[in-house]
Design an enzyme around this catalytic site. Structure first.
Site, short mmCIF file in Angstrom:
data_model
loop_
_atom_site.label_atom_id
_atom_site.label_comp_id
_atom_site.label_asym_id
_atom_site.label_seq_id
_atom_site.Cartn_x
_atom_site.Cartn_y
_atom_site.Cartn_z
N SER A 120 0.85 -1.20 0.00
CA SER A 120 0.00 0.00 0.00
C SER A 120 0.88 1.24 0.00
CB SER A 120 -0.89 0.01 1.25
OG SER A 120 -0.13 0.32 2.41
N ASP A 121 0.38 2.32 -0.62
CA ASP A 121 1.01 3.60 -0.35
C ASP A 121 0.79 3.89 1.13
OD1 ASP A 121 2.28 6.04 -0.56
OD2 ASP A 121 1.08 6.75 -2.24
N TRP A 122 1.58 4.77 1.69
CA TRP A 122 1.56 5.00 3.13
C TRP A 122 0.22 5.60 3.55
CZ3 TRP A 122 5.22 2.45 1.47
CH2 TRP A 122 6.34 2.08 2.22
#
Length: 805
Positions: A229-231
């Site tokens: 996931s992106d942060w």
């Protein structure tokens, strides 16, 4: 480390679930009992942004020094995957020295609009060019035993509401424009990871999207790595796991693990899914562990010449009346704050702490020019309005000089991760400065800095324009090399420079509505749009001048008739007809002469950059497969070639076609989509104002509600911007706008979903506090009490948090 499958067989459900959650902000989890090391991942991709743990504060302001190469918007103009490979190798070495297992990049999102605040971090408006460059970069990094993260998957072409908006895009545009660069990179380089985007894609979050993550990425393309996931991009951890997301970052501090275990226990999640995801994580850790080299020696300074070479081969000479290369005679006025304090990279998570920083004034002096300096303008956005004293001082200097080099562009506050530009104009003071200098000196060279196209009202009055983009720490030296003639410019634009923002295809749909952004222009972004409607542009895609000239000749096709499964070889010759050696980038475009479906006038399908000595001639051979002639057919859900004549066009840019030949392609008859009656606007390309019924026809479904539903209660998927319509939300929104500095920090504060306050704070902001905040915003009792109850533990956690983020 043992083989991943062997380790997996020994692990408990809780251990496997916890593997799918990061250890903290920058590490994947290790298990000492299984001899599984933790690995570090770090932002990039034009350098390394690693947290300096000897300093307190977030990594944006406390990162280790790293060589800072030009940004992707710049390197894309090199049109040279081999050069990107070299850059990747250098960054792989830097990662080995810093014990980093995965470099988080490159970004291959399409430049749908010139206003996207993060365009500097992306390659191009064209997916073929972006994909090839990304593959070169990835192969370079991974050749050193360090992983990469191809991002942001997908349809993430804006910063406004990036964490909550739904990208509404038709399947043809999705496949042909927004996924192709990812596809090329995956198939040609197999990045170790692919990173989700924050936004929804046709109704489903990127981290929960089965269509993109599983059906396309893994099943169709054969991706072998892990999806991260992106942060803060995880919305529902269990749905994410079910639909292809392997790793949640940053750590949810055990919250995600607990939800996974509970879902297995209540039967909503099969343990085999957890096994599949955990295995991907173990495989990633093993690759990083195997590639790691203890006490690896690397000196950033050794790659300073490479950084300068990359910058010099990427900058684009847009205009030259013969003044360049500039003779070393007389006095030269060097004007503009950028000449001494360069704009060399973008702002946000990719911001690098450079090991050194060259400036153009010193570099021009070192090159042998007699130079004098005038500031020209204030750097700060708030103070950047037209300053008559600065301009008068600069004009006075220029009037007494033989030539003036004026350094202007977008300042740091104009473009950044987190927010988009609202117009295409340069700062008022920059435009006014150029206009005044042109009045007093007829030899004006403009050096333009920035990560995206701008309007140039002074274009016709300048003698030369060098687009330096964002050249990294050695960019100033590259500027001096080009101006002096030490380097023959060879950059070609990887994006179109339109006349004005009103000319752009998505002007009425960007950045969209409160809940959605509608990609009504479909496949017509960049040059595909401008050519279809015959709209004049300032500088076309693929354009760039040289100090020499090139001649194209002798195009030959190995076949005049092919089947849709055949490859076609195209050969031709390019000759340097000038007296200076240099690079030329030959571009191959394909045009379908007649089609049932709507198609662009021509599309880039291959390219090659070659070095030619003065008078030298070389033969180039480019090979096309069936995808070069195909479009995505939504009736059969597959790529499809329609029988007929195709033009093979060889050019020095998308508008400068030098050679052409025709090939007849035969293909099996299949059902064809025909929108000529239901959506005729797409056949003309006049897509700035697409009626609802025509967009609905191409979309193939109802257009989703574009407004934020203010009747529903605020929950943890909302943010302060969404909550601003409530009584308490309005107060908090105004307070944050006042207290938090305008720019990246303010954008993050106002648009980050409340759920991310938990993960992005490492649990310092608890689930209970998030629930209390939602209650407060909904006007319910007990909300403030829940927030205050969590404050003591939050205060205790702030110190450790600041050491890790």
């Amino acid at each position: 480390m043992k083989e991943p499958k062997e380790i997996l067989a020994m692990m408990s459900l809780e251990e496997k679930a916890s593997l799918c959650d990061g250890r903290d902000f920058w590490h994947l989890k290790g298990f000492e009992k299984y001899d599984i090391p933790e690995i570090m991942v770090c932002d990039g991709p034009h350098g390394l942004r690693k947290k300096d743990y000897s300093k307190s504060g977030p990594s944006l302001s406390c990162s280790v020094k790293s060589i800072c190469f030009p940004t992707a918007a710049t390197t894309a103009c090199s049109w040279d995957p081999e050069l990107l490979y070299e850059m990747g190798v250098a960054l792989g070495k830097k990662c080995l020295k810093e014990e980093v297992g995965v470099l988080l990049g490159p970004g291959v999102n399409m430049k749908r609009s010139p206003l996207c605040g993060r365009n500097f971090e992306y390659f191009s408006e064209d997916p073929v060019l972006a994909g090839e460059l990304a593959a070169g970069f990835i192969n370079g990094v991974q050749s050193m035993g360090v992983g990469t993260s191809l991002k942001h998957f997908c349809t993430n072409s804006q910063e406004t509401r990036r964490m909550t908006c739904d990208s509404v895009v038709d399947e043809r545009a999705l496949r042909e424009i927004y996924l192709t660069a990812f596809e090329t990179a995956v198939k040609k380089s197999q990045p170790w990871t692919v990173m989700n985007s924050y936004n929804k894609i046709n109704g489903f979050h990127g981290s929960e999207n089965e269509h993109t993550q599983t059906e396309i990425l893994r099943d169709e393309w054969g991706f072998k790595g892990a999806v991260v996931s992106d942060w803060g991009a995880v919305n529902n951890r269990v749905l994410g796991l079910l639909n292809g997301n392997d790793i949640e970052m940053p750590s949810s501090s055990g919250a995600g693990t607990k939800k996974i275990v509970e879902a297995v226990g209540n039967g909503t999640l099969d343990e085999s899914v957890v096994d599949e995801r955990a295995l991907k994580v173990l495989e990633l850790i093993k690759k990083a562990s195997d590639g790691a080299k203890k006490c690896y020696q690397y000196n950033d300074a050794d790659d300073q010449p490479l950084a300068r070479k990359i910058a010099s081969q990427s900058m684009v000479l847009l205009k030259n009346n013969g003044i360049l290369p500039l003779k070393k005679q007389g006095k030269i006025a060097v004007i503009g704050d950028f000449a001494k304090n360069p704009r060399y990279q973008g702002a946000g998570s990719s911001q690098i702490n450079p090991t050194q920083l060259d400036n153009a004034f010193d570099e021009l002096k070192n090159a042998g020019y007699d130079v004098e300096f005038a500031q020209g303008y204030e750097r700060s956005k708030r103070r950047a309005r037209k300053n008559s004293s600065h301009i008068l001082e600069a004009a006075e200097l220029a009037q007494g000089c033989d030539a003036a080099i004026v350094f202007i562009g977008l300042t740091d506050e104009y473009e950044s991760e987190g927010y988009d530009r609202t117009h295409m104009s340069l700062p008022e003071a920059h435009n006014a400065l150029v206009e005044e200098i042109c009045k007093v000196n007829r030899n004006v060279i403009v050096v333009l800095a920035g990560g995206s196209p701008v309007e140039m009202p002074w274009n016709d009055r300048a003698s030369a324009i060098l687009n330096s983009y964002l050249g990294g720490q050695a960019g100033a030296g590259a500027i001096a090399d080009i101006i002096s003639g030490k380097v023959n410019p060879s950059g070609k634009l990887a994006e179109t420079y339109p006349m004005c923002y009103g000319c752009t295809p998505a002007k009425n749909y960007f950045p969209g509505n409160p809940a959605t952004v509608e990609f009504r222009e479909s496949i017509y972004i960049g040059y595909r749009y401008y050519q279809k409607v015959g709209k004049e542009v300032r500088y076309p895609f693929g354009f760039g001048l040289s100090y020499t000239s090139f001649e194209y000749s002798n195009i030959v096709l190995n076949k005049n008739n092919i089947c849709d499964i055949d490859n076609l070889k195209v050969t031709f010759k390019v000759k340097n007809t000038g007296d200076i050696a240099g690079y030329e980038t030959a571009q191959l475009y394909v045009a379908d002469r007649e089609s049932t479906v709507f198609r662009p006038v021509r599309e880039l399908k291959a390219f090659k950059k070659i070095w030619l000595d003065a008078g030298e001639e070389k033969e180039i051979c480019l090979e096309l497969d069936n995808r070069a002639f195909a479009f995505y057919n939504v009736i059969i859900n597959d790529w499809c070639v329609e029988s007929g004549e195709f033009d093979i066009l060889i050019g020095a840019s998308s508008e400068d076609i030098r050679l052409s030949a025709a090939v007849n392609v035969s293909a099996p008859a299949v059902p064809m989509p025909d929108y000529s009656e239901t959506a005729p606007v797409y056949y003309t390309g006049d897509v700035q104002n697409v009626p609802d019924e025509q967009f609905r026809a191409v979309l193939g479904r109802e257009i989703p509600n574009s407004d934020f539903d203010k009747s529903k209660p605020i929950d943890i998927s909302d943010n302060f911007e969404n909550a601003a319509h409530t009584k308490n939300g309005k107060k908090l929104y105004k307070m944050l706008k006042t207290l938090v500095p305008e720019g990246f920090a303010q954008a993050i504060a106002l648009t980050t979903p409340f759920r991310d306050f938990i993960s992005m704070s490492g649990g310092v902001f608890s689930e209970q506090m998030a629930e209390g905040l939602c209650r407060l915003l909904n006007g319910e009792k007990g909300g403030m009490r829940m927030i205050l109850k969590g404050v003591p533990s939050a205060i205790k956690g702030i110190g450790p948090l600041m050491k890790n983020i």
